[in-house]
Structures are given as C-alpha cells and as structure tokens.
Design an enzyme around this catalytic site. Structure first.
Site, mmCIF file in Angstrom:
data_model
loop_
_atom_site.group_PDB
_atom_site.id
_atom_site.type_symbol
_atom_site.label_atom_id
_atom_site.label_comp_id
_atom_site.label_asym_id
_atom_site.label_seq_id
_atom_site.Cartn_x
_atom_site.Cartn_y
_atom_site.Cartn_z
ATOM 1 N N SER A 112 0.789 -1.218 0.000
ATOM 2 C CA SER A 112 0.000 0.000 0.000
ATOM 3 C C SER A 112 0.828 1.278 0.000
ATOM 4 O O SER A 112 1.588 1.535 -0.915
ATOM 5 C CB SER A 112 -0.949 -0.040 1.187
ATOM 6 O OG SER A 112 -1.816 1.048 1.137
ATOM 7 N N HIS A 113 0.708 2.041 1.082
ATOM 8 C CA HIS A 113 1.333 3.359 1.160
ATOM 9 C C HIS A 113 2.781 3.286 1.623
ATOM 10 O O HIS A 113 3.406 4.314 1.829
ATOM 11 C CB HIS A 113 0.525 4.223 2.125
ATOM 12 C CG HIS A 113 0.371 3.576 3.461
ATOM 13 N ND1 HIS A 113 -0.482 2.518 3.674
ATOM 14 C CD2 HIS A 113 1.004 3.779 4.627
ATOM 15 C CE1 HIS A 113 -0.386 2.123 4.933
ATOM 16 N NE2 HIS A 113 0.510 2.868 5.537
ATOM 17 N N ASP A 276 -2.567 6.467 -3.254
ATOM 18 C CA ASP A 276 -1.390 5.801 -2.686
ATOM 19 C C ASP A 276 -0.922 4.640 -3.562
ATOM 20 O O ASP A 276 -1.398 4.453 -4.675
ATOM 21 C CB ASP A 276 -1.685 5.326 -1.260
ATOM 22 C CG ASP A 276 -2.647 4.156 -1.227
ATOM 23 O OD1 ASP A 276 -3.488 4.053 -2.146
ATOM 24 O OD2 ASP A 276 -2.572 3.338 -0.291
ATOM 25 N N ASP A 278 -1.383 1.413 -3.776
ATOM 26 C CA ASP A 278 -2.312 0.435 -4.338
ATOM 27 C C ASP A 278 -3.666 1.034 -4.705
ATOM 28 O O ASP A 278 -4.600 0.302 -5.035
ATOM 29 C CB ASP A 278 -2.495 -0.741 -3.374
ATOM 30 C CG ASP A 278 -3.083 -0.315 -2.036
ATOM 31 O OD1 ASP A 278 -2.905 0.860 -1.646
ATOM 32 O OD2 ASP A 278 -3.732 -1.148 -1.383
ATOM 33 N N ASP A 280 -6.049 2.690 -3.019
ATOM 34 C CA ASP A 280 -7.265 2.691 -2.197
ATOM 35 C C ASP A 280 -7.414 3.954 -1.346
ATOM 36 O O ASP A 280 -8.442 4.151 -0.712
ATOM 37 C CB ASP A 280 -7.366 1.418 -1.333
ATOM 38 C CG ASP A 280 -6.164 1.210 -0.432
ATOM 39 O OD1 ASP A 280 -5.258 2.067 -0.428
ATOM 40 O OD2 ASP A 280 -6.126 0.168 0.258
ATOM 41 N N ARG A 281 -6.392 4.814 -1.349
ATOM 42 C CA ARG A 281 -6.505 6.039 -0.545
ATOM 43 C C ARG A 281 -6.750 7.258 -1.421
ATOM 44 O O ARG A 281 -6.471 7.230 -2.628
ATOM 45 C CB ARG A 281 -5.216 6.279 0.235
ATOM 46 C CG ARG A 281 -4.963 5.217 1.270
ATOM 47 C CD ARG A 281 -3.816 5.639 2.164
ATOM 48 N NE ARG A 281 -3.595 4.618 3.175
ATOM 49 C CZ ARG A 281 -2.968 4.832 4.308
ATOM 50 N NH1 ARG A 281 -2.488 6.038 4.586
ATOM 51 N NH2 ARG A 281 -2.807 3.857 5.178
ATOM 52 N N LYS A 375 -11.502 0.287 0.416
ATOM 53 C CA LYS A 375 -11.571 1.716 0.205
ATOM 54 C C LYS A 375 -11.108 1.993 -1.218
ATOM 55 O O LYS A 375 -10.435 1.170 -1.829
ATOM 56 C CB LYS A 375 -10.742 2.465 1.237
ATOM 57 C CG LYS A 375 -9.294 2.028 1.394
ATOM 58 C CD LYS A 375 -8.723 2.693 2.640
ATOM 59 C CE LYS A 375 -7.233 2.460 2.801
ATOM 60 N NZ LYS A 375 -6.922 1.213 3.502
HETATM 61 C C1 VG1 Z 1 -3.071 2.286 8.470
HETATM 62 C C2 VG1 Z 1 -4.231 3.232 8.660
HETATM 63 C C3 VG1 Z 1 -5.539 2.477 8.522
HETATM 64 C C4 VG1 Z 1 -5.572 1.758 7.167
HETATM 65 C C5 VG1 Z 1 -4.352 0.876 7.010
HETATM 66 C C6 VG1 Z 1 -4.270 0.244 5.633
HETATM 67 O O1 VG1 Z 1 -3.080 1.311 9.474
HETATM 68 O O2 VG1 Z 1 -4.165 3.868 9.913
HETATM 69 O O3 VG1 Z 1 -6.608 3.373 8.657
HETATM 70 O O4 VG1 Z 1 -6.722 0.969 7.061
HETATM 71 O O5 VG1 Z 1 -3.167 1.647 7.203
HETATM 72 O O6 VG1 Z 1 -4.231 1.227 4.650
HETATM 73 P P1 VG1 Z 1 -2.132 1.393 10.765
HETATM 74 O O7 VG1 Z 1 -2.359 0.118 11.500
HETATM 75 O O8 VG1 Z 1 -0.737 1.573 10.243
HETATM 76 O O9 VG1 Z 1 -2.566 2.602 11.513
HETATM 77 V V1 VG1 Z 1 -3.502 0.945 3.138
HETATM 78 O O10 VG1 Z 1 -3.734 2.179 2.150
HETATM 79 O O11 VG1 Z 1 -2.499 -0.142 3.579
HETATM 80 O O12 VG1 Z 1 -4.285 -0.339 2.454
HETATM 81 CO CO CO Z 2 -3.452 1.559 0.256
#
Ligand code: VG1
Ligand code: CO
Length: 542
Positions: A112-113, A276, A278, A280-281, A375
């Site tokens: 992801s991010h 981001d 992948d 989803d953000r 998302k």
């Molecule tokens: C973070 C965010 C959470 C989100 C998750 C996955 O998790 O706070 O709101 O769902 O990333 O997002 P954490 O446990 O690091 O706070 V992503 O864009 O990975 O799919």
């Molecule tokens: Co993501």
C-alpha cells in the site's frame, strides 16, 4: 507436474492491519512467499475448481510473486485464475473483479502506502469472496497455519506470459490475463454522472491528480483524460514504477507536498487529489483548502445523493474509531445509522454485506462505499467531481457551508515513525494501566470525562475485537486517541489522533494545529509521548 516441497515455518508471518507486510529482503528468503501463500490456501476450504483473482500495485518483486502464486494456485487445485495484465490491479479494482466474476477470493500484492524498491516494503493480502479483506478469523487461521506448515505445493512450469491479454491453460488451470482498468472504469461510469463531469472539464475546470508513480496512473489517465475529457497532464506521475520513483506513495501532506504547494499557490487549479501505492486512498485538496479525510467522509456522505449511484440516499455510515465525529453529525441529520469500527477496512465488510451502511471512511485517507469491499481512492475523487459539477461551487464554498450547518471537527493526526518497539509498547501499557484513574481529573484546565481501550462488538457476527486503541474523552466533546500502527515494517509507529468540536455558530477558520494546541500538549502530559519515544516532535502531521 505438481511438486510437493518440504519446508519449515517462519515465525513472523502474522498478518497486520492489512495483510502481511515486510521488507523485500524478508520476502526474498527461500520458501518465504511460498509458505505464506500455502498457509492461505490451507486455511481455506472448498476452492477446488473455483476462481482466484490475482494482482498487485506493481512494486518491486511483484512479478516474481505473481509467477509463484500462479504456479501454486494451479498445484492447489484452483480452476481458474484471473490476473491483471503485467500483474497490475489496484486494490479496489481487485475487489471489484472478485465480486464481478464471483471468484472464491483474491490475492493482492501490495504494501500500500509503504515505500517500495529492493530495500522497500512488500506485502501479501488475501481477500474473501465478498471482495473484502479477510476477516480476523481467517487471518488468524492463516497465521496459525503458517506456524505449523511442513510442505507446499507448486506446479513445475515455465513463467506464464502475463503481459498480453489472453486466456491460457497453465497446468490444467485456466489463466485469464485481463485489462486491469476496463471493468473498473465501467463500474465508475455506472455510479457517477460522467456527462456532468465532462461538462465541468469543458467549462475550463482544472484538476491535478498525483498518481505518485503508483498503481492509479493508468486508471487516472483512462478515466479522467480519456473518458471525462480532462486535459492531458491532469494526471501527474502516472507511470507506475517498481520503486515509485524513489518516493513514498503515501498521499499525506509531507509526501504530497508538491501537490499541496501547488493547490495553495497563486495559480492553483480548482481541485487537487492524490492516491497511494495500491490506489485505495485519496487525498483531497481544493484551491486554497485542505480537506481532512474525516471531513471529506462527512461532506461526501452529506452530498452523495447528487450522484446517480447514490440517488436513493444512504442506508448508514461507518467510520473507524480514530476518524473524527464529523460524519456522525451527518448521519444524525439524515436519520441513518452510524457505526464505529476498529482501524482497518476489514471491519466494514459485515456492515456493508448486511446492507446496514452505504459509505465508510477512515481518517487515514480511505473512503469507499458498497460498490466494492475496499476503500477506493479514485471513487472518492469521482464523487467529489460529481458533487462539484452538480453544485457548481468551489471546494472551499462547499466546506464552509458544511461547517455552518454541522459545525466543525478540528482534527489532526501525529505520527511518530520508526520508534523503538519496546519503548512504544511500554508507553501503551503504562497508559492502559492508568486509564481507570484518569476519569474526573483535569489536564491543562480540561476535564477528562472517561477513558478506555476501545473494543468492538461486531453487530453482524457478534465477534469481539479488543485493544483497538486508547480513547480519552474530555468534557465538551474533545477526544484523544492513541494506538500503535499495524502496517509498519521497522520498529513501531505511534499514532496520536486529536479532535475538538466547534459548534455551527463557532469559529471555523482557525489554523488546525493552533486550534488543537492544548489537547496536543495534554496528550504528552498524559501519555509521556516525548519521554517514551525520545522524540521531541512527530515525523508526520496530517
Ligand atoms: C493504516 C491506517 C488504517 C488503514 C491501514 C491500511 O493502518 O491507519 O486506517 O486501514 O493503514 O491502509 P495502521 O495500522 O498503520 O494505523 V492501506 O492504504 O495499507 O491499504
Ligand atoms: Co493503500
């Protein structure tokens, strides 16, 4: 021919907030990927002859893992595998493909991010048949299996050509290599008024979309520029790169600073957005105004009926616990249900499946609806565009009017990244121990009403998830939340969430950090963040 290979468990394959995330070299260890993928398959039942969806965000090591999963899916008895061309599928597109083609489930390769590249992060996530992230009972079963694994199955085949759209036979399994964008773009056309948005662009409306060299580039080009007629160069950094061009594909105000600066500058476009790694953000910035994700959720919910896909109104709204209460006020006004879940999209699935909610969101720039079970960054951007096109007002006007009706939730998140894990855990433990004595005390002139460690009772399946974040409520509606991240790969990340409500008739033009300064100081007084982390300021402020 199928090979059965003897192996031994790794002890660190516990899925976090969204799947297994580790540094690339960890995934490159012999058998590491295979063990986890076999643990997923072993934890599932009844997929013989069924369909598996496969794709990733294109980051470093994506292609290698795609090949391993194809060979293992064939050996384990899947009947069909749908894979995005070049191994690409954004997370929301994968969710849609799983649903549309009634697949048994899907494997999404993404961190992801998190940053990518040979020393960056990689991730593997399993999604179930509703298109959403595996619920905790499935991720727990995968983890248990990973600790006991002794063998995995893999087909002995040459690398499959995933670069051409085609239907292939691979060791008795059908492999469909599909265009990663087409199905997704078609769904978006069904949800939003593309004619109205096309007119908006024709009238000279200017938008900037930063794909951050991650997966949304091809989606953004096709949807904004080709289908909606936005000018060339509306999408920036649209070439997905294995290392995201050396950047961090997290669309926050630090990493998306160039976009932020442009949107605050003298020649700012009307609308700015970013996504981001992948896809989803979403980050939403109007000309001269940053919209916090919590506010964005509230504003989208209040205006969703202006888009064709939501013209019947919303059934309910869900938000993660640390997300601000702005959406609660919208739900109240609409007379619909409001649900508060732990962090992570997997907790929304049951509510969406049960038809209890239509829109969901998280403060971490995640917003989505019942159209998929993830998302969805581009979805949020398109809903904003649809609303802007119908209302004919600027983002700033829409925000101001929203606050005049509902009041404003001043909100910020402070992240302390890569903190020593032992120290971070100690901080949370000490704070937890202190909780019962906090109620009734006064910090910096603010009275604490109550404090707890959030636990969630799923109203659909009755499951309970505990220790989901420390909450401290003050008189008058202000709130602090502290929790540790479940997605980082080095050390611990401490997240502090700060919120204060200002009534409809109050001041809505304060600078956010200044408006929350007392609460931020109180958080340090109560939790000793600086002393415990050894940091005098957060790494990222959103
Ligand atoms: C973070 C965010 C959470 C989100 C998750 C996955 O998790 O706070 O709101 O769902 O990333 O997002 P954490 O446990 O690091 O706070 V992503 O864009 O990975 O799919
Ligand atoms: Co993501």
């Amino acid at each position: 021919m199928t090979k059965t290979i003897a192996t031994q468990p790794f002890d660190d394959q516990k899925p976090g907030t969204s799947g297994l995330r580790k540094k690339v070299p960890v995934f490159q260890q012999p058998h590491y990927v295979e063990n986890f993928v076999q643990s997923i398959f072993d934890a599932l039942e009844g997929f013989e002859g069924e369909t598996l969806v496969l794709g990733g965000d294109g980051r470093y090591y994506n292609r290698e893992v795609i090949q391993k999963v194809i060979a293992m899916a064939a050996a384990n008895g899947f009947g069909r595998l749908i894979v995005g061309q070049e191994g690409i599928l954004s997370t929301p597109a994968a969710s849609h493909i799983i649903r549309k083609y009634k697949a048994f489930g899907g494997i999404i390769l993404s961190a992801s991010h998190n940053p990518g590249g040979p020393q960056g992060d990689f991730g593997i996530k399993y999604n179930v048949g509703n298109g959403g992230p595996a619920p905790e009972k499935v991720t727990d079963a995968i983890y248990q299996r990973s600790k006991a694994i002794t063998r995995y199955k893999i087909a002995d085949i040459a690398a499959v050509d995933i670069d051409t759209v085609a239907t292939l036979d691979v060791a008795g399994m059908t492999v469909d290599v599909i265009d990663p964008v087409a199905d997704y773009a078609q769904m978006m056309e069904g949800l939003f008024d593309f004619d109205a948005i096309r007119k908006l662009f024709k009238s000279g409306f200017r938008m900037r979309f930063d794909a951050m060299h991650a997966v949304t580039g091809p989606y953004a080009k096709e949807i904004f520029e080709h289908r909606l007629g936005a000018p060339d160069h509306t999408a920036r950094n649209y070439h997905p790169l294995p290392d995201f061009g050396g950047h961090h594909p997290d669309p926050n105000l630090v990493n998306a600073k160039p976009l932020y600066d442009e949107m605050m500058g003298p020649d700012a476009p009307d609308f700015g957005a970013a996504s981001d790694g992948d896809g989803d953000r979403n980050l939403i910035i109007g000309r001269g105004i940053f919209i916090t994700p919590s506010d964005s959720l509230a504003m989208l919910a209040a205006n969703a009926h202006l888009a064709p896909g939501y013209s019947d109104g919303l059934k309910g709204i869900a938000r993660s616990m640390p997300t601000s209460g702005a959406a609660d006020r919208v739900a109240e006004k609409l007379g619909i249900g409001m649900y508060e879940t732990p962090t992570g999209w997997k907790f929304f699935g049951n509510l969406l499946d049960a038809g209890m909610v239509t829109i969901c969101g998280e403060e971490s720039a995640g917003t989505g609806s019942n159209h998929v079970r993830e998302k969805d960054g581009l979805w949020a951007v398109l809903l904003w565009l649809n609303i802007l096109a119908v209302r004919g007002e600027s983002v700033k006007e829409i925000a101001r009017k929203h606050w005049e009706i509902y009041g404003r939730n001043y909100y910020t998140r402070h992240d302390y990244e890569e903190v020593d894990a032992t120290r971070a855990n100690r901080m949370i433990e000490e704070l937890r121990a202190k909780l019962p004595s906090l109620a009734g005390t006064t910090v910096r002139g603010m009275k604490i009403e109550r404090a707890d460690d959030f636990s969630y009772h799923d109203p659909v399946d009755g499951s309970v998830s505990e220790h989901q974040g420390i909450r401290i409520f003050f008189e008058g509606g202000a709130r602090l939340v502290l929790r540790l991240s479940g997605t980082g790969t080095s050390g611990a990340t401490v997240r502090l969430y700060v919120e204060r409500y200002e009534v409809a008739t109050g001041r809505h033009d304060l600078e956010t950090q200044a408006a929350l300064a007392d609460l931020i100081a109180a958080a340090d007084d109560i939790a000793g963040i600086r002393a415990h982390t050894g940091r005098d300021r957060p790494s990222v402020i959103t």
